[in-house]
Design a protein around this motif. Structure first.
Motif, PDB file in Angstrom:
ATOM      1  N   UNK A 144       4.064 -12.158   5.728  1.00  0.00           N
ATOM      2  CA  UNK A 144       3.154 -13.154   5.159  1.00  0.00           C
ATOM      3  C   UNK A 144       1.717 -12.679   5.193  1.00  0.00           C
ATOM      4  N   UNK A 145       1.345 -12.037   6.323  1.00  0.00           N
ATOM      5  CA  UNK A 145      -0.026 -11.527   6.439  1.00  0.00           C
ATOM      6  C   UNK A 145      -0.304 -10.451   5.401  1.00  0.00           C
ATOM      7  N   UNK A 146       0.671  -9.518   5.253  1.00  0.00           N
ATOM      8  CA  UNK A 146       0.514  -8.460   4.249  1.00  0.00           C
ATOM      9  C   UNK A 146       0.386  -9.059   2.851  1.00  0.00           C
ATOM     10  N   UNK A 147       1.225 -10.072   2.571  1.00  0.00           N
ATOM     11  CA  UNK A 147       1.198 -10.720   1.254  1.00  0.00           C
ATOM     12  C   UNK A 147      -0.165 -11.376   1.002  1.00  0.00           C
ATOM     13  N   UNK A 148      -0.644 -12.099   2.026  1.00  0.00           N
ATOM     14  CA  UNK A 148      -1.913 -12.798   1.856  1.00  0.00           C
ATOM     15  C   UNK A 148      -3.074 -11.815   1.662  1.00  0.00           C
ATOM     16  N   UNK A 149      -3.085 -10.745   2.481  1.00  0.00           N
ATOM     17  CA  UNK A 149      -4.155  -9.755   2.375  1.00  0.00           C
ATOM     18  C   UNK A 149      -4.111  -9.060   1.018  1.00  0.00           C
ATOM     19  N   UNK A 150      -2.875  -8.703   0.604  1.00  0.00           N
ATOM     20  CA  UNK A 150      -2.722  -8.032  -0.694  1.00  0.00           C
ATOM     21  C   UNK A 150      -3.150  -8.951  -1.830  1.00  0.00           C
ATOM     22  N   UNK A 151      -2.736 -10.214  -1.720  1.00  0.00           N
ATOM     23  CA  UNK A 151      -3.100 -11.179  -2.766  1.00  0.00           C
ATOM     24  C   UNK A 151      -4.610 -11.384  -2.840  1.00  0.00           C
ATOM     25  N   UNK A 152      -5.243 -11.450  -1.675  1.00  0.00           N
ATOM     26  CA  UNK A 152      -6.699 -11.608  -1.642  1.00  0.00           C
ATOM     27  C   UNK A 152      -7.378 -10.390  -2.260  1.00  0.00           C
TER      28      UNK A 152
ATOM     29  N   UNK B 297      -6.126  -8.333  -4.480  1.00  0.00           N
ATOM     30  CA  UNK B 297      -5.887  -8.345  -5.932  1.00  0.00           C
ATOM     31  C   UNK B 297      -6.837  -9.319  -6.621  1.00  0.00           C
ATOM     32  N   UNK B 298      -7.000 -10.507  -6.014  1.00  0.00           N
ATOM     33  CA  UNK B 298      -7.896 -11.502  -6.604  1.00  0.00           C
ATOM     34  C   UNK B 298      -9.337 -11.009  -6.634  1.00  0.00           C
ATOM     35  N   UNK B 299      -9.765 -10.374  -5.520  1.00  0.00           N
ATOM     36  CA  UNK B 299     -11.126  -9.845  -5.465  1.00  0.00           C
ATOM     37  C   UNK B 299     -11.320  -8.722  -6.482  1.00  0.00           C
ATOM     38  N   UNK B 300     -10.297  -7.847  -6.589  1.00  0.00           N
ATOM     39  CA  UNK B 300     -10.374  -6.758  -7.551  1.00  0.00           C
ATOM     40  C   UNK B 300     -10.441  -7.286  -8.976  1.00  0.00           C
TER      41      UNK B 300
END
Length: 251
Positions: free
Chosen positions: A51-59, A61-64
């Motif tokens: 879940x942490x990896x997913x959230x960090x990756x999603x964040x 991606x959104x920032x990028x």
């Protein structure tokens, strides 16, 4: 909202599982309580990690995506800004060139109109002056010429007024030209009044034969002086400035 639900689920899930292990319904499963606690600890740890990896990756991606969108938006804005400036420069150059061409046409029309006026005065003097050494055919020819010149007068006046209107309209787009165009308009009024007065009377040669050439030359010299100053002191420097700015990339 989704983040809050995920966090609550991760916090409450261990508590719920610890209670379920004590329920008799789950006594059929093999293994001790300690084993199941270890299993669920590992399982939940893996879920938390995923879940942490997913959230960090999603964040990330959104920032990028935000950075990319902002970059695209800025690039489009700068491109539009460059195009607008280029259009402005091109429009200014076109207006100045149009101004130059209109003034040249105005001066050419003035010269042709003055030449016709001189012809009219000359033919009038031949017919109604002291000369009488012309044939009947020549008399008919001169009268026809005079009639055509009279008919053409208002065509010349219309062309001059039309060109003068165009000159004044163009001056609205170009700074430092209004004083010149006002003077040109004022001179044109006097010039047209003199033309009308000279054409109105068949015997006007007595007044205009000696006067008209000097008067016409005076008007033409004033027009030439005004337009020359306008071209050399205002329009040409502005044209060179705009072309240099566009070529140097200052736009």
């Amino acid at each position: 909202m989704k983040k809050v639900i995920i966090i609550l689920a991760l916090v409450l899930f261990p508590l719920i599982m610890s209670l379920l292990i004590k329920v008799p319904l789950f006594n059929f499963s093999s293994g001790t309580t300690d084993s199941w606690i270890g299993f669920w600890g590992s399982y939940l740890g893996a879920l938390v990690g995923a879940g942490t990896v997913y959230m960090v990756t999603n964040i990330q991606i959104q920032e990028q995506r935000k950075i990319q969108l902002e970059s695209i938006r800025e690039e489009h804005y700068n491109a539009l800004k460059r195009e607008m400036k280029q259009y402005h420069f091109r429009n200014q150059i076109d207006k100045i060139e149009d101004f130059n061409e209109t003034i040249e046409e105005f001066l050419d029309t003035l010269t042709k109109c003055s030449n016709d006026f001189t012809k009219y005065i000359t033919y009038t003097h031949i017919l109604y002056g002291e000369q009488d050494n012309y044939t009947k055919e020549e008399e008919t020819k001169y009268k026809e010429e005079i009639k055509e010149l009279k008919d053409e007068l208002y065509n010349w006046i219309h062309r001059l007024n039309r060109l003068n209107f165009r000159i004044n309209r163009l001056s609205l787009y170009i700074e430092d030209t209004s004083s010149y165009t006002k003077s040109i308009s004022s001179q044109l009024v006097e010039f047209v009044d003199e033309l009308k007065s000279g054409y109105r009377d068949d015997y006007s040669f007595k007044k205009y034969l000696d006067f008209n050439q000097a008067s016409l030359n005076h008007h033409l010299e004033q027009f030439m002086g005004l337009t020359s100053q306008l071209l050399n002191n205002v329009l040409q420097p502005k044209l060179e400035q705009k072309i240099n700015e566009m070529n140097s990339g200052e736009m």
